[in-house]
Structure formats: structure tokens, C-alpha cells
Design a protein around this motif. Sequence first.
Motif, PDB file in Angstrom:
ATOM      1  N   ARG A   1      11.937  -1.126   0.352  1.00  0.00           N
ATOM      2  CA  ARG A   1      12.935  -0.223  -0.235  1.00  0.00           C
ATOM      3  C   ARG A   1      12.358   0.628  -1.358  1.00  0.00           C
ATOM      4  N   ASP A   2      11.348   0.070  -2.039  1.00  0.00           N
ATOM      5  CA  ASP A   2      10.776   0.822  -3.152  1.00  0.00           C
ATOM      6  C   ASP A   2       9.624   1.721  -2.714  1.00  0.00           C
ATOM      7  N   GLY A   3       9.423   1.877  -1.413  1.00  0.00           N
ATOM      8  CA  GLY A   3       8.436   2.844  -0.927  1.00  0.00           C
ATOM      9  C   GLY A   3       7.103   2.252  -0.518  1.00  0.00           C
ATOM     10  N   TRP A   4       6.805   1.043  -0.982  1.00  0.00           N
ATOM     11  CA  TRP A   4       5.532   0.436  -0.608  1.00  0.00           C
ATOM     12  C   TRP A   4       5.564   0.031   0.865  1.00  0.00           C
ATOM     13  N   HIS A   5       4.425   0.162   1.517  1.00  0.00           N
ATOM     14  CA  HIS A   5       4.273  -0.360   2.876  1.00  0.00           C
ATOM     15  C   HIS A   5       3.635  -1.738   2.738  1.00  0.00           C
ATOM     16  N   ARG A   6       4.238  -2.720   3.397  1.00  0.00           N
ATOM     17  CA  ARG A   6       3.736  -4.080   3.210  1.00  0.00           C
ATOM     18  C   ARG A   6       2.986  -4.541   4.462  1.00  0.00           C
ATOM     19  N   TYR A   7       1.792  -5.062   4.247  1.00  0.00           N
ATOM     20  CA  TYR A   7       0.945  -5.492   5.367  1.00  0.00           C
ATOM     21  C   TYR A   7       0.402  -6.899   5.116  1.00  0.00           C
ATOM     22  N   GLY A   8       0.251  -7.616   6.206  1.00  0.00           N
ATOM     23  CA  GLY A   8      -0.496  -8.855   6.140  1.00  0.00           C
ATOM     24  C   GLY A   8      -1.959  -8.527   6.418  1.00  0.00           C
ATOM     25  N   VAL A   9      -2.815  -8.861   5.483  1.00  0.00           N
ATOM     26  CA  VAL A   9      -4.232  -8.502   5.606  1.00  0.00           C
ATOM     27  C   VAL A   9      -5.067  -9.777   5.630  1.00  0.00           C
TER      28      VAL A   9
ATOM     29  N   MET B   1       0.557   4.599 -14.424  1.00  0.00           N
ATOM     30  CA  MET B   1       1.192   3.648 -13.498  1.00  0.00           C
ATOM     31  C   MET B   1       1.394   4.347 -12.160  1.00  0.00           C
ATOM     32  N   VAL B   2       1.171   3.578 -11.109  1.00  0.00           N
ATOM     33  CA  VAL B   2       1.162   4.169  -9.772  1.00  0.00           C
ATOM     34  C   VAL B   2       2.212   3.483  -8.894  1.00  0.00           C
ATOM     35  N   ALA B   3       2.988   4.291  -8.206  1.00  0.00           N
ATOM     36  CA  ALA B   3       3.920   3.795  -7.193  1.00  0.00           C
ATOM     37  C   ALA B   3       3.880   4.798  -6.049  1.00  0.00           C
TER      38      ALA B   3
ATOM     39  N   TRP C   1       0.850  -1.185   0.000  1.00  0.00           N
ATOM     40  CA  TRP C   1       0.000   0.000   0.000  1.00  0.00           C
ATOM     41  C   TRP C   1       0.890   1.241   0.000  1.00  0.00           C
ATOM     42  N   PRO C   2       0.472   2.319  -0.666  1.00  0.00           N
ATOM     43  CA  PRO C   2       1.384   3.467  -0.794  1.00  0.00           C
ATOM     44  C   PRO C   2       1.537   4.301   0.473  1.00  0.00           C
ATOM     45  N   GLU C   3       0.720   4.058   1.481  1.00  0.00           N
ATOM     46  CA  GLU C   3       0.822   4.883   2.689  1.00  0.00           C
ATOM     47  C   GLU C   3       0.649   3.996   3.930  1.00  0.00           C
ATOM     48  N   PRO C   4       1.039   4.494   5.095  1.00  0.00           N
ATOM     49  CA  PRO C   4       0.924   3.661   6.291  1.00  0.00           C
ATOM     50  C   PRO C   4      -0.540   3.393   6.675  1.00  0.00           C
ATOM     51  N   ILE C   5      -0.796   2.209   7.217  1.00  0.00           N
ATOM     52  CA  ILE C   5      -2.104   1.854   7.777  1.00  0.00           C
ATOM     53  C   ILE C   5      -1.851   1.347   9.194  1.00  0.00           C
ATOM     54  N   GLU C   6      -2.754   1.708  10.107  1.00  0.00           N
ATOM     55  CA  GLU C   6      -2.546   1.263  11.494  1.00  0.00           C
ATOM     56  C   GLU C   6      -2.801  -0.242  11.602  1.00  0.00           C
ATOM     57  N   MET C   7      -2.049  -0.852  12.496  1.00  0.00           N
ATOM     58  CA  MET C   7      -2.264  -2.269  12.781  1.00  0.00           C
ATOM     59  C   MET C   7      -3.666  -2.473  13.355  1.00  0.00           C
ATOM     60  N   GLY C   8      -4.315  -3.514  12.953  1.00  0.00           N
ATOM     61  CA  GLY C   8      -5.624  -3.842  13.482  1.00  0.00           C
ATOM     62  C   GLY C   8      -6.759  -3.108  12.797  1.00  0.00           C
TER      63      GLY C   8
ATOM     64  N   SER D   1      12.115   3.981 -12.404  1.00  0.00           N
ATOM     65  CA  SER D   1      11.588   4.183 -11.046  1.00  0.00           C
ATOM     66  C   SER D   1      10.487   3.165 -10.757  1.00  0.00           C
ATOM     67  N   PHE D   2       9.774   2.726 -11.789  1.00  0.00           N
ATOM     68  CA  PHE D   2       8.751   1.694 -11.590  1.00  0.00           C
ATOM     69  C   PHE D   2       9.377   0.308 -11.591  1.00  0.00           C
ATOM     70  N   GLN D   3      10.433   0.160 -12.367  1.00  0.00           N
ATOM     71  CA  GLN D   3      11.077  -1.154 -12.403  1.00  0.00           C
ATOM     72  C   GLN D   3      11.639  -1.516 -11.047  1.00  0.00           C
ATOM     73  N   ARG D   4      11.995  -0.517 -10.287  1.00  0.00           N
ATOM     74  CA  ARG D   4      12.472  -0.822  -8.939  1.00  0.00           C
ATOM     75  C   ARG D   4      11.312  -1.192  -8.020  1.00  0.00           C
ATOM     76  N   SER D   5      10.096  -0.931  -8.482  1.00  0.00           N
ATOM     77  CA  SER D   5       8.926  -1.208  -7.651  1.00  0.00           C
ATOM     78  C   SER D   5       8.378  -2.601  -7.911  1.00  0.00           C
TER      79      SER D   5
END
Lengths: 130, 756
Positions: B596-604, B704-706, B561-568, B749-753
Motif C-alpha cells: 500500500r505504501d508503494g514498495w514492491h515486496r519480494y522474497g529474495v 530519506m527514500v520511499a 524495492w521501489p520498482e518492479p523486478i522480474e521473478m527469477g 508520507s514516510f511514516q506510512r512507509s
Amino acid sequence: MTLPKFFITLGLVTLLQSGVFAWRYSDLLYLGQAESVIANSSPETFARNADAALERTTLTRRHLDTIAGVAKKFNQPGFEVRALRRRLELDARDEQIKIQLADALRRSGALSESEALYRDVLRTSGSEAR
Amino acid sequence: MAQDAALEASKPKAVNDTPFNADETLVSVESPGKRWFMAAVSVAALLVYASYLTYRALFTINQDAIVFSLLVFFAELHGFVALFLYFHQLWHLRKRRVVPAPSGLKVDVYVTTYNEDVDLLRQTLRAAVAMRYPHDTYVLDDGRRAEVRALADEVGCRYLTRPDNKHAKAGNWNNAFKQTSADFIATFDADHVPRADFLERTLGFFRDPKVAIVQVPQRYHNLDSVQHRVNWKTRRVISEQDTFFNLVMPGKDHWNAAFFCGTGAVLRRKPLEPHGGILTDTITEDLHTSVVLHSEGWKSVYLNETLVTGLAPVDLKAFAIQRLRWSEGNLNAAAYANPVTVPGLTASQRVSYFASLYTWTNGLPKLIYYLAPPWMLFTGTFPIAHFDSTFVAVYLAFLSTLVVSYQIVSRGTGHLLMDELFNMVSFFTSLRAMKRAAFGRGKPGRFEVTSKRGDGTRDLTPVLPHLALLAFSALAVTWSLMGLGFGINDDVGGAGTAIFWTLYNATLMVTVLRMSGRPADTRADCRFRANFAVEARGTWTEAGKIGVTADVSERGCSLLWPEPIEMGRRVDLRVHFGPKPMDCTGEVVSDQGRQRDGWHRYGVRFPNLTTADMDLLSDVAFNLVVPDLMGTLTEPAWLGRQWRRLTLAFARRNRARRQAVRVPMKVRYAGSSFVTTVRDVSATGLQMQSPLSLPLGARVRVTMVAPGRTWTTDATVARTDLRASDMGFDTWIMGLRFDREARIEDVESFQRSDAA
């Protein structure tokens, strides 16, 4: 069993193994010292370790040379002869060893064998050979 | 009279009403010239090996350590026989030309189960029921579970069970065999999900009345299993069973010796009837049954197409259980139908079956190879009488011949290190099986079901032999180094060789230990690595914000996700599964941080999924993701790999290269828009998987979105390939050509994503 436990156990066993190694090769570790250091120890200690070492089926040249050298200093031609015989098995053509052995045999009283060996050296590398 | 005619008409058409020989469907994979080349390499390698063994026997046996020396020689001799058998099986690789299935055949489909998850079984049963060719599906439940009965009713298949579990899977199968009557039986394990065209692709071979078995390869969709190695950058996958299913089985097919592998097969009823079904004397009923059917003159067919995918053992424990069953069962089968002596087999069938049994004796020579170097270090004795330059030269020549010939005959797809690794994994299992087969002759072993999902724990039990070997090797190396260091031993060459050999083996052991920690995750469901665009719904964030999945499972996903989300936090999402988007609520249950490429990774986790949603996720997995993975994770042969490496090395640096990426993208076309993901991008265009059919030449605007950036350009549809699906998942792989060549910095810049 977990991996940390395994590696801790392995470390302890390695330490134990070091102890076993030191016990198993105490004679060779003693003979691994410089000749001058061994010469400072008692002749009995040397005799005990040299005897144990010469009972082994394999010995390095260095150990045999050390035994022969120190035995000569301690005037123990029996060990010197045993060591040089083993040494000659490793380098059968080494004339220097043959001469050392012939000399040790002479000192130990085995004159006929000593003479035979001197003659052998003379025959193979002396003027008669040429 | 009319009644008789009606009865006659209702009977299934005889499959052999037109003369047909299935051998005519065998097609050589290679040209005659290449086959001759392969044969010459095989013979030459065997001659070199034989010469080496002769030299070893005549000149290098160490009389001072005769037992040790002969043991190592035995291991080398075992290798020679193994190589001969391997080359024999690969003598002539064949593939099959599929023939249309005759209509009107009576087909039953058996899905055997004992204790597998009902959700897992649900996928298989739904797929089995959905196979296009008319058939009846039966779930054979040896667990006698009410929930499986209910599932059977729900998905439209029949439920069969029995009061006991005698003869395990084979007994379960035979129980159904007695209660059903179709002429052909397709059989699947509980985790093996068939494709809709499975029966259509396989039944045609039964037009030959002598064909008793049609087997397809076992491929696996859980690529994080213990037997897979995947390089996601190059999109190359190696499976431990590749050699067997891609080379050995096509080779066996040439000798009419391809055998039934227990799942993903269709069997003819007639040859099984005298036996009351499949044979039950051993725990590998498949191989045993095949030997008997071949000895009775029946034929088998191996169709090397991915028509079924299942779950490979996820951890070493499950792997060891599976391989112990296979090895013990196969070795035990020789007690009942020894392929060397059983009447009716051709010589080549005997050799081929013997090879299948011989493989499982590999543990003994391997144990010798693993113990020999530490033994050399501890004792100072060597298996070679004269470890001199002559021996080194002969050995190196022999070894290089062996490696090169193996690679050539394996058609460039051999993986020596992978083979060595799995030899290390399996050596103790093989020894156990040999012991059981030798001392438990005549007694069928215990059938242990392979765990399909693992228990998520780090269990060292399966690697205890490897730990012991590792400890023995480490102590031997220490002992030897102390000996060298203190001048006890001055044979640096001999000790160095033994230390090198020990360290090589130890590297394999450490790798096995690392494998024992897999799978790294504890999610119970299989994770399908797939990138689907995810769109925010509701008001929890800015409207229209999009992210992408890194993987999906039946109950959740990894979300980039491109921005932070709170846990829970619970978030409303729309996951764009191609043409079937799913609206759902996701709960953030883990935060893996900013990538590293800016995405925030979450287990959903998807907490409120309906059964229909779960079925949709399952259909997505098996209709979109798995076919895509199987289609794109291809491994070129050795030459192809070198060529690609060379071209990449010399690629022009002033232009962005085509590279696989997974970033979400908005596409606007003719006043409407949709969301999808980019598959790869270069300076001149991109490839995407479209849920809509767009005509060639169509003008689109793509964005394209990053995280923190978007890039919009106009493009033209230059290529479009339909990926048809039976379950409403038709998608189009489209190549778009940018109107103007992109700048390197725009695209890179997208290839790094690269999300996945």
C-alpha cells in the motif's frame, strides 16, 4: 483431517442432530402447535403425545396449558388433571389454575378432592379469607 | 619443590577464597510499601475466593445434578489452590546484583544436540566459543554425525559422542560430565545462542560456595513462534512464558527455589559428582536435579537478564511435544523426589516446587470448564442449585475481585486472555501427562526433541481435541437454540448464560485452530524481522537505487524495492548490515506484489553465499537484530499503556508525531556518505542506527527514500548512544534534529512507509 472436511462433517452431524431432535421431542413439537391445530387432529394422536410429554420431568407452562386446554376440548379429563397438577407445581399460588384443576377433578369424578381445592381457593382468596 | 609450586600455581583459584554470600546479591524489585500493598491484595483476594467457595458449598450445590455440580466445584477449588500458589511465588519479587566473575575458574561449556540442523548448531557453537571468559566448549552429539564433528573442528570446539542414546539429553550430558573436569559447566541447547558476556555475568555468583545453579531466562528470537504475540505498530511483544520468567522465577529466587531449566544455566560440578551428573530418572532432568540439590542444602540463583536467546516452538505440534515432555516429566519427578516429602527442603521451597508441579494438573479443571456449558445446554441441568440474582451478584463480585487482584499482583503484566488461550492450547497435553504420570509411575517417559523449525505443514493432529470440543459445543448450542426456538425450553436466562460461556470457550478453540496454521511461511530458516538498507550494485538497475529489508534469514531476505523486478531475476546487491555491508547476489523467488505504501515486496534468496557470508548473517542476527528486538520490544505495565493511549489521543494533530518507521536513508557528512535506515521520525527530527560514530553537534544532510519520492534536509546530531558489540558490530543510535521543522505532509508520507 482438514478444516474443510471438519466443517462439512460438522454440518452433516448438525443435520443428523436435527433429526434426533425431531425424534426426541416429537411430542413437544406436536404440542407446540396452536390449540386449534391440535384440536383438528385425532384424539388418539393427542393422547399419545400428551402421555409422552407428561412422562417428562420438565415441561414448560405453555405445553402444560396446551395439554390442559386440548384435553378439555377432547373431553379427556385425565390428561387435563395431570397437566394442571404439574402446572400447579410451577405456580403454586395461581388461583386460576387451582380453579381449573378443581373443575377438571369435578369432571373426572374426583369430587372430594375437587371440593377441597375449591374450599382452599375460597379460603385463601374468597370472602372467608378477608 | 619448584615443580609443586608450579603445579599449585597452575591450579584454578578457589572461588570461595573470599567469604561471600550470594543472598547479599538479592535486591527487592519493589519498595516495602508496594510489597505490603501486594501482600494485602493477595490475602484479600484469597479471602474473597475462600468466602465464595464457602457460599458455593453451603448454598449452591445442585442436589439434582450432584456429580456435575461437584465436578464444577472441584474445578473452582483447584483454581483457589492455584491462585494461592501463584500469589505465594510472587510474594516478594527479587532481582540479582551481578558480581564480577573471579578470574581463573575452570569452565566447560556443553552444547547438547541430537538431530538439530547443523546450520542452527553452527550459530550456537560459534557464539559459545566466542564467549569472553576463558572456557572449553564441547558439542555433545547424540546423533553421532560426521558433519557435526567437522563443524566442531572448524569452529574450535571439542566433539563428544557415545554409542547409545540412553537417558536422552541427560545421559548425553552425563557422558560429557564423566569425560571433562571443569569445576563449572555452562549448558545450552542446540538452538540457544549465548551472548559473549554470558559467563562473566553468571560466574560471580559461584563465589558463594553453596551456589550450585545459576539460571538465566529462556528468551526467544523467533517472534513468529506459536507462543508469541507481537504488535509491530506499538512494538509490544507478549510471550507465553513471560509470566514464568519475569515474575514466577524472580519470586522463586526469593525462596531459594529457582530451578535449573535445562539450558542457559551454569552448574557447579561438586554437587553433581555424587549423582554422576544430572539425574536421569525422569525426562525433565532439570527440575528433578534442582529438587535434589536444594534438598541437599545447595543454593540456586536466577539472573533475569537476556544472556541467551533460542528458538521457541514454531508450531502447535512442536509446542505440544515440548509441553507434554515438561508436564509429564515434572509430574513424574514427584515419584522420585516429591518436593512435599523429600527431606531437606524448607517449607517455602516445598510450596514453590509443589506449585511448579501443580501447574501441570490444570488440564482437568479446564476440561470441566470446557465441557460444563455444552453439557448444560444438552441436558438442561445446571451445576448451581439456584441460578438467581443472588448467585449472579456474588459471582460477579468474586470474578471481578479475581481479575483485578490477578492484574495487580501480576504487576500489570498479567495477560488473562493469553493465559486462557494457552490453557486451551495445553489442556489436553496436561491430561495426557497426568494420565502417563498416574499410570506410568516409575517409568521415565520418552524424551522427544522439540522441533526447532517446524515442518511448514498445517497439521491438525495437535488440535483434534479442540476440534472435538468445538464440534461438541457447536452441537450443544444448536440443540439449545432449537429447544428455545421450538418452545421446548423456556429458560432463556439459563440457556443464554450457558450459550455465552460456550461461545467464549469456542472463541478460544477457534483461535487455537488458527494457531495451528502457523507459521504462515514455509521458509526453513528463522526470519529475523529487521530493516537494513539495500543498495543496488552493477548495472541491472539505476545506480544508487536503494531499498530496505523487511526481514532477513540465513539464506535470504524479504526485500522492499521501489520498482518492479522480474521473478527469477538475479540482482547484485549490497546489504548494509551496520558497519559490515555484505555484497551478494540475490535471486527473486517470490513476488508479494506492490504494498500500500508503494514498495514492491519480494522474497529474495541468496544462492551463492559462502560460509563466511552465512556466518556474517548469523552474527548480524545475534549481534544487531536480536539485541535490538529485545531492547525495543518492551511492554509497559498496564498503567503505562493507558497513559500512552491517553497522550496519543490528545496529541496535537497539527504536528507529525514521532512514529517508528523503517525507510532507507542516505547520510552525507564531511564529504563522505553512507546508507542506513531510519528508526523513527517526527516533525522535528529522526532516529537512525549509524555504522559510524559522528560527534555531537555534527552537521549532516539526510535524504530519506520511499518509492517515487525523496526528502532531503539538513540536521544536527543531538544524541548518540554507542551499542557496543564483541563481533565488530559497534553501532550508534543517533538522534538528529532537523534544522527546520518538517511539514506534516513531508514526514507523514514516510511514516506510512513503515516497512517492518
